[in-house]
Design an enzyme around this catalytic site. Structure first.
Site, PDB file in Angstrom:
ATOM      1  N   GLU A  77      -1.069   1.038  -8.898  1.00  0.00           N
ATOM      2  CA  GLU A  77      -2.505   0.707  -8.951  1.00  0.00           C
ATOM      3  C   GLU A  77      -3.339   1.816  -8.317  1.00  0.00           C
ATOM      4  O   GLU A  77      -2.998   2.313  -7.242  1.00  0.00           O
ATOM      5  CB  GLU A  77      -2.705  -0.624  -8.209  1.00  0.00           C
ATOM      6  CG  GLU A  77      -4.127  -1.130  -8.150  1.00  0.00           C
ATOM      7  CD  GLU A  77      -4.174  -2.543  -7.592  1.00  0.00           C
ATOM      8  OE1 GLU A  77      -3.266  -3.352  -7.906  1.00  0.00           O
ATOM      9  OE2 GLU A  77      -5.095  -2.847  -6.810  1.00  0.00           O
ATOM     10  N   HIS A 128      -8.586  -8.131 -10.085  1.00  0.00           N
ATOM     11  CA  HIS A 128      -8.558  -7.834  -8.646  1.00  0.00           C
ATOM     12  C   HIS A 128      -9.196  -9.027  -7.943  1.00  0.00           C
ATOM     13  O   HIS A 128     -10.272  -9.486  -8.352  1.00  0.00           O
ATOM     14  CB  HIS A 128      -9.370  -6.564  -8.369  1.00  0.00           C
ATOM     15  CG  HIS A 128      -9.555  -6.252  -6.926  1.00  0.00           C
ATOM     16  ND1 HIS A 128     -10.706  -6.561  -6.230  1.00  0.00           N
ATOM     17  CD2 HIS A 128      -8.722  -5.682  -6.026  1.00  0.00           C
ATOM     18  CE1 HIS A 128     -10.571  -6.161  -4.970  1.00  0.00           C
ATOM     19  NE2 HIS A 128      -9.382  -5.624  -4.822  1.00  0.00           N
ATOM     20  N   ASP A 171      -0.033   0.261  -4.542  1.00  0.00           N
ATOM     21  CA  ASP A 171      -1.483   0.471  -4.679  1.00  0.00           C
ATOM     22  C   ASP A 171      -1.897   1.612  -3.750  1.00  0.00           C
ATOM     23  O   ASP A 171      -1.761   1.500  -2.533  1.00  0.00           O
ATOM     24  CB  ASP A 171      -2.215  -0.827  -4.279  1.00  0.00           C
ATOM     25  CG  ASP A 171      -3.720  -0.719  -4.421  1.00  0.00           C
ATOM     26  OD1 ASP A 171      -4.230   0.360  -4.779  1.00  0.00           O
ATOM     27  OD2 ASP A 171      -4.407  -1.743  -4.168  1.00  0.00           O
ATOM     28  N   ASP A 205     -12.803  -7.088 -10.968  1.00  0.00           N
ATOM     29  CA  ASP A 205     -13.025  -8.081  -9.913  1.00  0.00           C
ATOM     30  C   ASP A 205     -14.165  -8.981 -10.390  1.00  0.00           C
ATOM     31  O   ASP A 205     -15.290  -8.511 -10.583  1.00  0.00           O
ATOM     32  CB  ASP A 205     -13.387  -7.393  -8.593  1.00  0.00           C
ATOM     33  CG  ASP A 205     -13.411  -8.391  -7.446  1.00  0.00           C
ATOM     34  OD1 ASP A 205     -14.136  -9.410  -7.560  1.00  0.00           O
ATOM     35  OD2 ASP A 205     -12.708  -8.185  -6.452  1.00  0.00           O
ATOM     36  N   GLU A 219      -3.700 -12.088  -7.943  1.00  0.00           N
ATOM     37  CA  GLU A 219      -3.620 -11.485  -6.606  1.00  0.00           C
ATOM     38  C   GLU A 219      -3.908 -12.539  -5.533  1.00  0.00           C
ATOM     39  O   GLU A 219      -4.842 -13.329  -5.661  1.00  0.00           O
ATOM     40  CB  GLU A 219      -4.632 -10.336  -6.498  1.00  0.00           C
ATOM     41  CG  GLU A 219      -4.601  -9.664  -5.152  1.00  0.00           C
ATOM     42  CD  GLU A 219      -5.266  -8.298  -5.152  1.00  0.00           C
ATOM     43  OE1 GLU A 219      -6.146  -8.048  -5.995  1.00  0.00           O
ATOM     44  OE2 GLU A 219      -4.894  -7.483  -4.287  1.00  0.00           O
ATOM     45  N   GLU A 273     -10.655  -1.997 -10.461  1.00  0.00           N
ATOM     46  CA  GLU A 273     -11.365  -2.807  -9.465  1.00  0.00           C
ATOM     47  C   GLU A 273     -12.687  -2.159  -9.068  1.00  0.00           C
ATOM     48  O   GLU A 273     -13.539  -2.824  -8.485  1.00  0.00           O
ATOM     49  CB  GLU A 273     -10.475  -3.074  -8.239  1.00  0.00           C
ATOM     50  CG  GLU A 273     -10.179  -1.866  -7.384  1.00  0.00           C
ATOM     51  CD  GLU A 273      -9.248  -2.193  -6.231  1.00  0.00           C
ATOM     52  OE1 GLU A 273      -8.049  -2.400  -6.484  1.00  0.00           O
ATOM     53  OE2 GLU A 273      -9.703  -2.261  -5.080  1.00  0.00           O
ATOM     54  N   LYS A 309       0.843  -1.188   0.000  1.00  0.00           N
ATOM     55  CA  LYS A 309       0.000   0.000   0.000  1.00  0.00           C
ATOM     56  C   LYS A 309       0.879   1.240   0.000  1.00  0.00           C
ATOM     57  O   LYS A 309       1.939   1.262   0.630  1.00  0.00           O
ATOM     58  CB  LYS A 309      -0.902   0.013   1.239  1.00  0.00           C
ATOM     59  CG  LYS A 309      -1.970  -1.058   1.209  1.00  0.00           C
ATOM     60  CD  LYS A 309      -2.967  -0.826   0.095  1.00  0.00           C
ATOM     61  CE  LYS A 309      -3.808  -2.055  -0.165  1.00  0.00           C
ATOM     62  NZ  LYS A 309      -4.670  -1.912  -1.338  1.00  0.00           N
TER      63      LYS A 309
HETATM   64 MG    MG Z   1      -6.278  -2.346  -5.262  1.00  0.00          MG
END
Ligand code: MG
Length: 389
Positions: A222, A298, A196, A271, A331, A248, A168
């Protein structure tokens, strides 16, 4: 063959330790899953991504429209669900309800036909998938020892054999740069690293961060910016050498068409459990191929969503094709999640950092009935042997 019942469950698991990302923290996991039963006694399991209680209500809203339909006709049923929700669900959580039902129908169809879902989707395009570890959240918000904790967590993924991981960012540019540097040093030059931001930044900030971390060999950035700002994504792409990823929060092939037409991303990330299920994700993959854009879904949630992604990626075309094709990534969330760890079991294995599917029928997952009861607090009187598969 007919669908005779559609049951949904909201599963809740309190986390031992909250974790944070660029927007807020989580203290529990809550996921809606769905079980569809046919008059032949076959069962399929699906899952929706998003607010679990709302998805459950959505599934209950859709149920009367598809009870009695032939569960093998996944595309026909998808069309019914789409038309029945079109006025309210071109984006958003009602589409997650559609997705959950669609995934369950593919699982059920595979069990009826005794074939794995990747074969139903069109066949196996690769033997192995490269899972990447998702973690490296801001434990304890913004603690003093965060650098040390992140470096240790990153090293633990390398020790487990992961060849790629995603961290992150979004704590602020200077802190992000320091944490990216710290993680790159912890994992060495050979492990792929993605960042991300969960759309924490505006365009100016995203450009600053991207330029500052280019030297750390970032495989993609991301959701740098809010997903509504397609033109800003396109501008960011022109100002950094780091590939830009997003999608996503995008729904249906129509949403992805907007994303792709605006040249916003190098990698699209639908996703499967939100964007319209496996049926629609396959169409989105076709659309992405028209634009020559890579697709890495995702993936979040329980073993149901993970298995759906694994089957989808097994069938995914690599663009461009060549003798030694690029590896397809998947992922693999590694943060605390009892629902993911306890609800399902599978014969899928990760060996030497690569995920290998089995040819079990459907999604190839087995539901742990004790976990289903524990996490959903459902009536123990409803316990039946047919919930196992
Ligand atoms: Mg993400």
């Amino acid at each position: 063959m007919k669908i005779v019942s559609i049951e949904s469950y909201v599963l809740t698991d309190k986390l031992k330790e909250s974790f944070y990302f660029s927007q807020w923290g989580y203290s529990e996991r809550k996921i809606c899953i769905v079980k569809i039963t046919s008059d032949s006694g076959h069962i399929g399991w699906g899952e929706g991504y998003g607010p679990a209680g709302v998805i459950k209500a959505g599934i209950e809203h859709i149920t009367p429209f598809i009870l009695g339909q032939n569960p093998l006709e996944t595309e026909t049923i998808w069309g019914i669900m789409y038309r029945r929700t079109l006025d309210f669900a071109r984006r958003g959580v009602l589409m997650s309800a559609v997705s959950a039902i669609d995934v369950a129908l593919w699982d059920l169809k595979g069990k009826v036909l005794n074939l794995p879902v990747y074969q139903l989707l069109g066949g196996k395009k690769r033997e192995y998938i490269l899972p990447y570890a998702t973690g490296l959240y801001f434990a304890n918000g913004n603690g003093e020892n965060l650098s040390k904790e992140l470096a240790e967590e990153a090293a633990s993924y390398v020790a487990l054999g992961y060849k790629a991981m995603k961290m992150k960012v979004g704590l602020g540019i200077d802190k992000d740069i320091a944490y990216v540097k710290c993680i790159r040093e912890a994992i060495g030059p050979d492990v792929k690293l993605m960042i991300d931001a969960n759309h924490a930044y505006n365009l100016r900030e995203a450009i600053s961060l991207a330029k500052a971390v280019e030297e750390y060999d970032i495989s993609w950035f991301e959701e740098p910016i809010s997903p509504e700002y397609y033109d800003q994504y396109a501008e960011l792409r022109n100002k950094t050498s780091i590939p830009i990823a997003g999608g996503e929060c995008e729904y249906l092939r129509f949403g992805f068409q907007t994303l792709l037409k605006s040249n916003s991303v190098d990698i699209v990330q639908p996703d499967i459990c939100a964007t319209g299920g496996l049926t629609e994700a396959k169409r989105i993959a076709t659309l992405a191929s028209v634009y020559g854009v890579e697709l890495v879904p995702h993936t979040w949630g329980t073993g149901i969503a993970i298995a759906a992604a694994a089957h989808f990626i097994t069938n995914l075309d690599t663009i461009p094709g060549r003798l030694n094709s690029a590896e397809c990534m998947m992922e693999h969330d590694r943060t605390e999640n009892g629902l993911r760890d306890q609800l399902t079991s599978t014969n899928m294995t990760i060996k030497n950092g690569y995920l290998e599917l089995t040819d079990e029928p459907g999604l190839g997952i087995f539901i742990n009935e004790d976990a289903l009861i524990k996490f959903s607090s459902c009536d123990k009187g409803k316990r039946t042997i047919d919930t196992i598969r």
